[in-house]
Design an enzyme around this catalytic site. Sequence first.
Site, mmCIF file in Angstrom:
data_model
loop_
_atom_site.group_PDB
_atom_site.id
_atom_site.type_symbol
_atom_site.label_atom_id
_atom_site.label_comp_id
_atom_site.label_asym_id
_atom_site.label_seq_id
_atom_site.Cartn_x
_atom_site.Cartn_y
_atom_site.Cartn_z
ATOM 1 C CG ASP A 126 -27.745 -7.124 -40.951
ATOM 2 O OD1 ASP A 126 -27.972 -7.269 -41.950
ATOM 3 O OD2 ASP A 126 -28.914 -6.739 -39.793
ATOM 4 C CG ASP A 162 -37.410 -1.188 -44.503
ATOM 5 O OD1 ASP A 162 -37.463 -2.385 -45.106
ATOM 6 O OD2 ASP A 162 -36.736 -0.138 -44.768
#
Length: 234
Positions: free
Chosen positions: A8, A128
């Site tokens: 990330d 998600d």
Amino acid sequence: MKVIPAIDLMDGQVVRLRRGKAKDKTVYSDDPVKVALTWEKDGADMLHIVDLDATLGRGNNIDMIRNITDAVSIPVEAAGGLRSIDLVAGALEGADRVVLGTLAFRDRDALREILESYGSKKIVISVDHVKGKIMVDGWRENTGINLVDAMQGFVGAGFTEFLLTDVDRDGMMQGPETDTLGKVCRMSDSHVIASGGITVPGDVKSVRDAGAWGVILGKALYEGKVSVKGAISC
């Protein structure tokens, strides 16, 4: 099952967030390329690179992602802020495939065009969710769309690659929620990557047993609770 470390990126650094919140950030490295090469050396099957700045609409890490894709030989999937056809095309100049979340739910015409242009293997639909309801826009908006209904629609439209993230468990190291994962995996022959909650090596086995095609290793990997080699041997 594919073992896929997450990298990330925020401000050019490797970070992890808790439940996607930028204010709750831990920095793990100032050298993302070195991190990528380490995971490759350890035997990772693929890298999952997330541009958090692009996700949150505060810039991007395009150059750094290109540096990573140039440095490694394993496949890379790029995620974060890919909300237009042009951005997807640019990402695929370096990455092997892209992860689409917000665009997939907000612009079906663009999604259809991307599918026709690149094929289903290049596109990972990011589903998600919080308690079975789809989240978009960097997990800031609850769409109210049912996860299972969404999956059925995408499978029916010809998509085969999915990333399932339990937002409540992301970065929390509380273990994965495998009931929903198992239900989604049993729906079709699609490839489902599990993300969120991996804490100990046994969690990797749990998601594999639930039917996951791949598993994302995030905070537990960076905290030394799980290793790439250990996950492979589970």
